[in-house]
Motif scaffolding. Sequence first.
Motif, mmCIF file in Angstrom:
data_model
loop_
_atom_site.group_PDB
_atom_site.id
_atom_site.type_symbol
_atom_site.label_atom_id
_atom_site.label_comp_id
_atom_site.label_asym_id
_atom_site.label_seq_id
_atom_site.Cartn_x
_atom_site.Cartn_y
_atom_site.Cartn_z
ATOM 1 N N GLY A 1 24.311 9.697 -0.718
ATOM 2 C CA GLY A 1 24.780 9.294 0.599
ATOM 3 C C GLY A 1 25.314 10.468 1.399
ATOM 4 N N TYR A 2 26.049 11.351 0.728
ATOM 5 C CA TYR A 2 26.592 12.551 1.383
ATOM 6 C C TYR A 2 25.448 13.440 1.868
ATOM 7 N N SER A 3 24.436 13.629 1.010
ATOM 8 C CA SER A 3 23.282 14.459 1.373
ATOM 9 C C SER A 3 22.525 13.853 2.554
ATOM 10 N N SER A 4 22.349 12.533 2.522
ATOM 11 C CA SER A 4 21.645 11.848 3.608
ATOM 12 C C SER A 4 22.411 11.959 4.914
ATOM 13 N N ALA A 5 23.735 11.918 4.826
ATOM 14 C CA ALA A 5 24.557 12.033 6.033
ATOM 15 C C ALA A 5 24.389 13.410 6.674
ATOM 16 N N LEU A 6 24.271 14.442 5.851
ATOM 17 C CA LEU A 6 24.043 15.795 6.373
ATOM 18 C C LEU A 6 22.685 15.873 7.077
ATOM 19 N N ILE A 7 21.672 15.243 6.476
ATOM 20 C CA ILE A 7 20.339 15.217 7.091
ATOM 21 C C ILE A 7 20.402 14.466 8.416
ATOM 22 N N LEU A 8 21.137 13.348 8.422
ATOM 23 C CA LEU A 8 21.283 12.544 9.635
ATOM 24 C C LEU A 8 21.940 13.357 10.750
ATOM 25 N N ALA A 9 22.961 14.135 10.395
ATOM 26 C CA ALA A 9 23.649 14.971 11.383
ATOM 27 C C ALA A 9 22.703 16.032 11.945
ATOM 28 N N MET A 10 21.865 16.600 11.081
ATOM 29 C CA MET A 10 20.903 17.614 11.540
ATOM 30 C C MET A 10 19.862 16.999 12.481
ATOM 31 N N ILE A 11 19.431 15.773 12.167
ATOM 32 C CA ILE A 11 18.478 15.071 13.038
ATOM 33 C C ILE A 11 19.094 14.857 14.419
ATOM 34 N N ALA A 12 20.377 14.468 14.434
ATOM 35 C CA ALA A 12 21.077 14.237 15.702
ATOM 36 C C ALA A 12 21.161 15.525 16.523
ATOM 37 N N VAL A 13 21.422 16.649 15.850
ATOM 38 C CA VAL A 13 21.500 17.945 16.547
ATOM 39 C C VAL A 13 20.146 18.297 17.160
ATOM 40 N N ILE A 14 19.068 18.043 16.418
ATOM 41 C CA ILE A 14 17.711 18.328 16.925
ATOM 42 C C ILE A 14 17.401 17.457 18.141
ATOM 43 N N ILE A 15 17.777 16.146 18.047
ATOM 44 C CA ILE A 15 17.554 15.224 19.169
ATOM 45 C C ILE A 15 18.319 15.703 20.405
#
Length: 323
Positions: free
Chosen positions: A98-112
């Motif tokens: 879950g922690y790893s997925s949250a980091l990926i989610l944050a990176m996706i948001a930055v790209i968006i």
Amino acid sequence: MHTHSIARWQHTHAFLGAHHERHERRTWLVVALTTAMMVAEIAGGTMFGSMALLADGWHMSTHASALAIAALAYSFARHRADDARFSFGTGKLGELAGYSSALILAMIAVIIAYESVTRLLHPVEIDYQQAVVIAVLGLSVNVLSAWLLRGEDHHGHAHHADAGPDVHHVHDHASPAHEDHNMRAAYIHVLADALTSVLAIGALLSAWHFGFVWIDPLVGIVGAGVIVSWAVSLIRSSGAVLLDTVPQQGLLQRIRALLETGGDRVTDLHLWRVGPGHAAAIVSILSDHPEPPDAYKKKLSDLAGLSHVTVEVRQCPDHALAH
């Protein structure tokens, strides 16, 4: 000493969530749906020369990867649940995923957000009809995935085959301490994708019919902000478990209240989460008239969420010298 006499004092450390296997099956199904949608969009974009399809397809690939992490975590935790190399089982692997997925989610948001700001400063021509169709198709897949990953009723029992007196079987009541962070991460990924689709549809229709071209990138920035807030919340909650913070202050206070009777005092108390719906405790007790550890464990036997208890009892030195 006979082997059968030792067995009753031994137990497993399989602290998996009450709906672990169901969550695993549904997560793999969502991975399949997301991957199929990703492949279709990338193939379609390549065949028809659509940048919109290609962009959304590669965007879906990041979510597919994150969802695959969640599914693999469920599978690994289940297969290694009784592996002696994991001192307290694999119940916390979901927090790591879950922690790893949250980091990926944050990176996706930055790209968006980056892409949105770029388009706000340098508008590009959009094929609105095609873009809306893609957004609606993506939304339909997200809605189906969200339905599959929706919240479960956690009022079932979380019983395991632990045989030793060190362990207490408890009911798995719904509470933040019982939350499956791996499932929450997968759900947020799907929800984030659904949110971007809904916002995109609204923005595209507004730009298409009213000429408000700036709405599309502006909505992208808003969506990125919401996704970041979800990611931060998930990072905080899953990170807290990984750092062994106290899962429930109320449970900690209840343990102390139940044990500090008749002059007994708790001198050391550790409480942490070992899996969804499972907490472990190590307690040191100082007593003028010490009882066997089992007597103290019995006092805690009805506490919901307490699945593994170790008790150390010491006699008060002053009282021992007086005798």
